[in-house]
Design a protein around this motif. Structure first.
Motif, PDB file in Angstrom:
ATOM      1  N   ALA A  73      34.043  48.927  58.103  1.00  0.00           N
ATOM      2  CA  ALA A  73      34.260  49.601  56.817  1.00  0.00           C
ATOM      3  C   ALA A  73      33.791  51.046  56.812  1.00  0.00           C
ATOM      4  CB  ALA A  73      33.542  48.827  55.712  1.00  0.00           C
ATOM      5  N   HIS A  74      33.340  51.567  57.953  1.00  0.00           N
ATOM      6  CA  HIS A  74      32.862  52.952  58.059  1.00  0.00           C
ATOM      7  C   HIS A  74      31.660  53.210  57.142  1.00  0.00           C
ATOM      8  CE1 HIS A  74      36.369  54.163  60.477  1.00  0.00           C
ATOM      9  NE2 HIS A  74      37.114  53.506  59.621  1.00  0.00           N
ATOM     10  N   THR A  75      30.766  52.241  57.047  1.00  0.00           N
ATOM     11  CA  THR A  75      29.542  52.433  56.259  1.00  0.00           C
ATOM     12  C   THR A  75      28.298  52.348  57.140  1.00  0.00           C
ATOM     13  OG1 THR A  75      29.475  50.076  55.699  1.00  0.00           O
ATOM     14  CG2 THR A  75      30.570  51.555  54.128  1.00  0.00           C
TER      15      THR A  75
ATOM     16  N   VAL B 199      43.197  37.960  55.857  1.00  0.00           N
ATOM     17  CA  VAL B 199      43.803  39.274  55.628  1.00  0.00           C
ATOM     18  C   VAL B 199      43.504  39.747  54.204  1.00  0.00           C
ATOM     19  CG1 VAL B 199      45.959  40.579  55.596  1.00  0.00           C
ATOM     20  CG2 VAL B 199      45.572  38.863  57.356  1.00  0.00           C
ATOM     21  N   ALA B 200      43.520  38.819  53.243  1.00  0.00           N
ATOM     22  CA  ALA B 200      43.136  39.194  51.876  1.00  0.00           C
ATOM     23  C   ALA B 200      41.686  39.679  51.840  1.00  0.00           C
ATOM     24  CB  ALA B 200      43.321  38.005  50.940  1.00  0.00           C
ATOM     25  N   GLU B 201      40.817  39.063  52.629  1.00  0.00           N
ATOM     26  CA  GLU B 201      39.431  39.517  52.717  1.00  0.00           C
ATOM     27  C   GLU B 201      39.363  40.929  53.304  1.00  0.00           C
ATOM     28  OE1 GLU B 201      35.237  38.237  54.966  1.00  0.00           O
ATOM     29  OE2 GLU B 201      37.042  36.996  55.183  1.00  0.00           O
ATOM     30  N   MET B 202      40.193  41.227  54.290  1.00  0.00           N
ATOM     31  CA  MET B 202      40.217  42.567  54.867  1.00  0.00           C
ATOM     32  C   MET B 202      40.661  43.608  53.831  1.00  0.00           C
ATOM     33  SD  MET B 202      41.953  41.634  58.564  1.00  0.00           S
ATOM     34  CE  MET B 202      41.882  43.317  59.217  1.00  0.00           C
ATOM     35  N   ARG B 203      41.478  43.187  52.873  1.00  0.00           N
ATOM     36  CA  ARG B 203      41.963  44.102  51.836  1.00  0.00           C
ATOM     37  C   ARG B 203      40.975  44.287  50.694  1.00  0.00           C
ATOM     38  NH1 ARG B 203      47.051  40.941  52.050  1.00  0.00           N
ATOM     39  NH2 ARG B 203      46.383  40.101  50.032  1.00  0.00           N
ATOM     40  N   GLU B 204      39.902  43.496  50.670  1.00  0.00           N
ATOM     41  CA  GLU B 204      38.913  43.637  49.603  1.00  0.00           C
ATOM     42  C   GLU B 204      38.147  44.944  49.757  1.00  0.00           C
ATOM     43  OE1 GLU B 204      36.422  40.229  49.818  1.00  0.00           O
ATOM     44  OE2 GLU B 204      37.982  38.826  49.179  1.00  0.00           O
ATOM     45  N   VAL B 205      37.707  45.493  48.641  1.00  0.00           N
ATOM     46  CA  VAL B 205      36.990  46.771  48.650  1.00  0.00           C
ATOM     47  C   VAL B 205      35.597  46.573  49.228  1.00  0.00           C
ATOM     48  CG1 VAL B 205      36.083  48.627  47.243  1.00  0.00           C
ATOM     49  CG2 VAL B 205      38.281  47.594  46.659  1.00  0.00           C
ATOM     50  N   ALA B 206      35.297  47.294  50.294  1.00  0.00           N
ATOM     51  CA  ALA B 206      33.947  47.310  50.858  1.00  0.00           C
ATOM     52  C   ALA B 206      33.199  48.566  50.462  1.00  0.00           C
ATOM     53  CB  ALA B 206      33.999  47.200  52.385  1.00  0.00           C
ATOM     54  N   THR B 207      33.932  49.664  50.268  1.00  0.00           N
ATOM     55  CA  THR B 207      33.325  50.929  49.866  1.00  0.00           C
ATOM     56  C   THR B 207      34.404  51.782  49.216  1.00  0.00           C
ATOM     57  OG1 THR B 207      32.094  52.869  50.662  1.00  0.00           O
ATOM     58  CG2 THR B 207      33.778  51.989  52.129  1.00  0.00           C
TER      59      THR B 207
ATOM     60  N   GLY C 186      39.470  53.929  48.888  1.00  0.00           N
ATOM     61  CA  GLY C 186      38.399  53.082  49.393  1.00  0.00           C
ATOM     62  C   GLY C 186      38.731  52.569  50.770  1.00  0.00           C
ATOM     63  N   TYR C 187      37.900  51.660  51.232  1.00  0.00           N
ATOM     64  CA  TYR C 187      38.106  51.076  52.556  1.00  0.00           C
ATOM     65  C   TYR C 187      37.632  49.630  52.539  1.00  0.00           C
ATOM     66  CZ  TYR C 187      39.243  51.904  57.477  1.00  0.00           C
ATOM     67  OH  TYR C 187      39.862  51.909  58.714  1.00  0.00           O
ATOM     68  N   GLY C 188      38.402  48.776  53.202  1.00  0.00           N
ATOM     69  CA  GLY C 188      38.028  47.379  53.352  1.00  0.00           C
ATOM     70  C   GLY C 188      37.533  47.129  54.768  1.00  0.00           C
ATOM     71  N   LEU C 189      37.895  45.981  55.331  1.00  0.00           N
ATOM     72  CA  LEU C 189      37.502  45.655  56.696  1.00  0.00           C
ATOM     73  C   LEU C 189      38.643  46.037  57.636  1.00  0.00           C
ATOM     74  CD1 LEU C 189      35.808  42.192  56.064  1.00  0.00           C
ATOM     75  CD2 LEU C 189      34.695  44.418  56.365  1.00  0.00           C
ATOM     76  N   GLY C 190      38.806  47.346  57.858  1.00  0.00           N
ATOM     77  CA  GLY C 190      39.861  47.840  58.739  1.00  0.00           C
ATOM     78  C   GLY C 190      41.082  48.361  58.026  1.00  0.00           C
ATOM     79  N   PHE C 191      41.126  48.271  56.706  1.00  0.00           N
ATOM     80  CA  PHE C 191      42.263  48.792  55.935  1.00  0.00           C
ATOM     81  C   PHE C 191      41.791  49.886  54.995  1.00  0.00           C
ATOM     82  CE2 PHE C 191      44.347  44.342  56.111  1.00  0.00           C
ATOM     83  CZ  PHE C 191      44.960  44.642  57.308  1.00  0.00           C
TER      84      PHE C 191
ATOM     85  N   LEU D  33      35.538  25.751  44.975  1.00  0.00           N
ATOM     86  CA  LEU D  33      34.995  27.016  45.460  1.00  0.00           C
ATOM     87  C   LEU D  33      35.576  28.168  44.660  1.00  0.00           C
ATOM     88  CD1 LEU D  33      33.330  28.582  47.615  1.00  0.00           C
ATOM     89  CD2 LEU D  33      35.451  28.714  48.958  1.00  0.00           C
ATOM     90  N   GLY D  34      34.693  29.035  44.116  1.00  0.00           N
ATOM     91  CA  GLY D  34      35.148  30.217  43.400  1.00  0.00           C
ATOM     92  C   GLY D  34      35.780  31.230  44.329  1.00  0.00           C
ATOM     93  N   LEU D  35      36.917  31.788  43.927  1.00  0.00           N
ATOM     94  CA  LEU D  35      37.683  32.683  44.786  1.00  0.00           C
ATOM     95  C   LEU D  35      37.562  34.148  44.396  1.00  0.00           C
ATOM     96  CD1 LEU D  35      40.950  30.562  45.114  1.00  0.00           C
ATOM     97  CD2 LEU D  35      39.003  30.645  46.674  1.00  0.00           C
ATOM     98  N   ASP D  36      37.235  34.434  43.159  1.00  0.00           N
ATOM     99  CA  ASP D  36      37.200  35.830  42.727  1.00  0.00           C
ATOM    100  C   ASP D  36      36.341  35.945  41.481  1.00  0.00           C
ATOM    101  OD1 ASP D  36      38.887  34.654  40.842  1.00  0.00           O
ATOM    102  OD2 ASP D  36      40.695  35.457  41.753  1.00  0.00           O
TER     103      ASP D  36
END
Length: 452
Positions: free
Chosen positions: A103-105, A249-257, A267-272, A398-401
């Motif tokens: 995530a470049h953090t 892949v949806a996790e990779m699209r989540e906002v990390a920063t 912003g940036y996710g896990l590689g996106f 399990l909670g998803l969001d």
């Protein structure tokens, strides 16, 4: 697509190529996993470019490397919270984690030490590792977004160590071949565009070098075609084949920063890379190398994505053009909603639906397609989340969001097997407000509800 839509799309890229003075460019629109339109302008040698002309991807390479890392995570070969030293002993990266590099953090320097890597012959991992001294750690880990090309050089080496092969061999075997990306390669093969710099004050060209980046190659080495990049655009949108689970892949699209604006737009996710533009939330990546600019973005909400490849160092706007292509496609031909159809309900699930109360606050629990449920306040936004079942009985979810992402919801049943109350991360939901027969934390006053 409709002729009017195709003309609007073609006009957009024709304007970009002409005003931006790009020697050539190609672009396409992907919808629901398929390339539905493509166009080209300019010339490669004496011919027009086409869907099989290779261009350099630049930093789009990073997203493919990130997918390799996520495959290792899903296989249990690494954890995203692992420190780099666990897999690459002896580096100076200290407590920087795999997730932070993705995530470049991690605070690592933006460019590799020494000569500008994009125009220099690359060195091996040993030389790159030796250059990443403590002085190359520019920020405290996790403090902020700081784009780092060497960070992906490090991730490429992590992949190589854990796979026992080069990152390129792993990429071919695990991603390129399964997705049918047969024209994606580390060096140009067959028909390809040469990289050019266009003089800012005259219509003349200067060839740009394209050396092998060595250990920095995972940051931007790959070449690809419109057809191949369309397959990758579909992958980012969730059409992942057997390469990764769509949830990953949806996790990779989540906002990390995100950026530091009052309302984030980038912003940036896990590689996106992530962007919010005109009410859309887009994911993908841009790419630039001397002589080349590229972009692929997709809107998972509409299933529409677009891609752009040009052989010029500067002048055109890859992100702006790509976003415009998505907007034109969706505005001219908005997707029709799928027709509603009744669907069978898993046994016992219907009894969970309806009104529940967290204290005095009413919530509705509704069924969703695929056997999921949604728990949300009756009025207002509040703490709403979707849940998927963790067992066949439908008693653990399990909670998803939302607020309850990752939390567990449990259904407690009475002696007859009927749902009596819900336990969600210690919050008790009951059919009536503060049901005295449920294990309400702190208990319920024996006198019950009163008028004063």
């Amino acid at each position: 697509m409709l002729p009017s839509t195709e003309f609007a799309l073609l006009r957009r890229i024709a304007t970009e190529q002409s005003l931006g003075r790009a020697p050539s460019l190609v672009a396409g629109v992907v919808r629901d996993g398929e390339l539905v339109w493509s166009g080209a302008r300019g010339f490669v040698g004496d011919a027009a470019p086409d869907n099989d002309t290779q261009y350099r991807l630049g930093s789009i390479t990073k997203s493919l490397v990130a997918a390799l890392v996520m495959r290792l995570r899903d296989e249990g070969k690494l954890d995203l919270n692992d420190q780099v030293d666990k897999h690459l002993p002896g580096t100076s990266l200290g407590d920087r984690t795999i997730a932070q590099l993705l995530a470049h953090t991690g605070g690592l320097t933006s460019e590799s030490p020494g000569s500008w890597w994009e125009r220099s012959e690359g060195e091996g991992w040993g030389e790159l590792a030796a250059g990443l001294t403590p002085e190359q750690l520019k920020h405290r880990a996790g403090r902020r977004f700081h784009y780092s090309n060497p960070g992906y050089g490090v991730l490429g080496e992590v992949v190589a160590r854990l796979r026992g092969s080069s990152w390129l061999d792993a990429l071919r075997t695990e991603i390129l071949v399964p997705l049918g990306m047969s024209r994606t390669s580390p060096q140009p093969e067959g028909k390809h565009a040469e990289g050019w710099a266009v003089h800012p004050f005259a219509d003349v060209l200067l060839p740009e070098p394209a050396p092998d980046a060595g250990a920095m190659a995972p940051a931007g080495q790959l070449w690809s075609t419109l057809d191949d990049l369309a397959r990758w655009t579909a992958f980012v949108g969730g059409h992942t084949g057997e390469v990764l689970h769509p949830d990953t892949v949806a996790e990779m699209r989540e906002v990390a920063t995100v950026d530091d604006g009052d309302a984030w737009t980038a912003g940036y996710g896990l590689g996106f890379q992530l962007a919010r533009v005109g009410g859309r939330r887009l994911a993908g990546h841009t790419g630039s190398m001397p002589g080349f600019l590229a972009c692929t973005m997709t809107d998972p909400a509409t299933g529409t994505g677009a891609l752009f490849l040009a052989n010029t160092t500067a002048g055109v706007t890859p992100m702006g053009t790509t976003v415009d292509l998505i907007s034109i496609a969706d505005e001219h031909e908005p997707k029709l909603p799928a027709p509603w159809r009744p669907s069978p309900v898993p046994a016992g699930l219907l009894a969970l639906t309806g009104l529940w109360h967290w204290g005095p606050m009413p919530f509705h629990l509704r069924l969703l397609p695929g056997g999921w449920v949604n728990l949300a306040p009756v009025t207002g936004n509040g703490r709403a989340s979707r849940f998927r079942p963790l067992d066949e009985a439908g008693d653990t979810w399990l909670g998803l969001d939302g607020y309850y992402a990752g939390e567990t919801l449990r259904v407690a049943r009475d002696a007859e097997g009927n749902p009596h109350h819900l336990d969600l991360a210690t919050f008790i939901f009951t059919r009536t407000p503060y049901d005295p027969t449920a294990p309400i934390p702190g208990g319920v006053d024996e006198a019950g509800w009163r008028g004063r």
